[in-house]
Motif scaffolding. Structure first.
Motif: not given
Length: 71
Positions: A39-43
């Motif tokens: 449930r995380q977006m890593l940029v």
């Protein structure tokens, strides 16, 4: 460019919706990498957009930001 976040709705007619984010907002960037991990977006990384718009020497970024995706 801005550091806005948008969500693509794939149900019904779809479309893009603005996302209200809290916490530390990362600098606007281009040519970055983004991946989903649960449930995380890593940029990661990218180029600072003022370097692109103003024809300044490229400022490459070597940082990571995490956007937690709540429903």
């Amino acid at each position: 460019m801005t550091s806005d976040a948008s969500l693509l709705n794939l149900e019904g007619l779809g479309g893009w919706n603005a996302v209200n984010c809290t916490g530390v907002i990362p600098h606007a960037r281009a040519y970055h990498t983004a991946v989903l991990a649960g449930r995380q977006m890593l940029v990661f990384g990218g180029v600072e957009t003022s370097s692109i718009d103003d024809s300044k020497p490229a400022q490459f970024m070597n940082d990571i930001s995490i956007l937690t995706l709540d429903k």
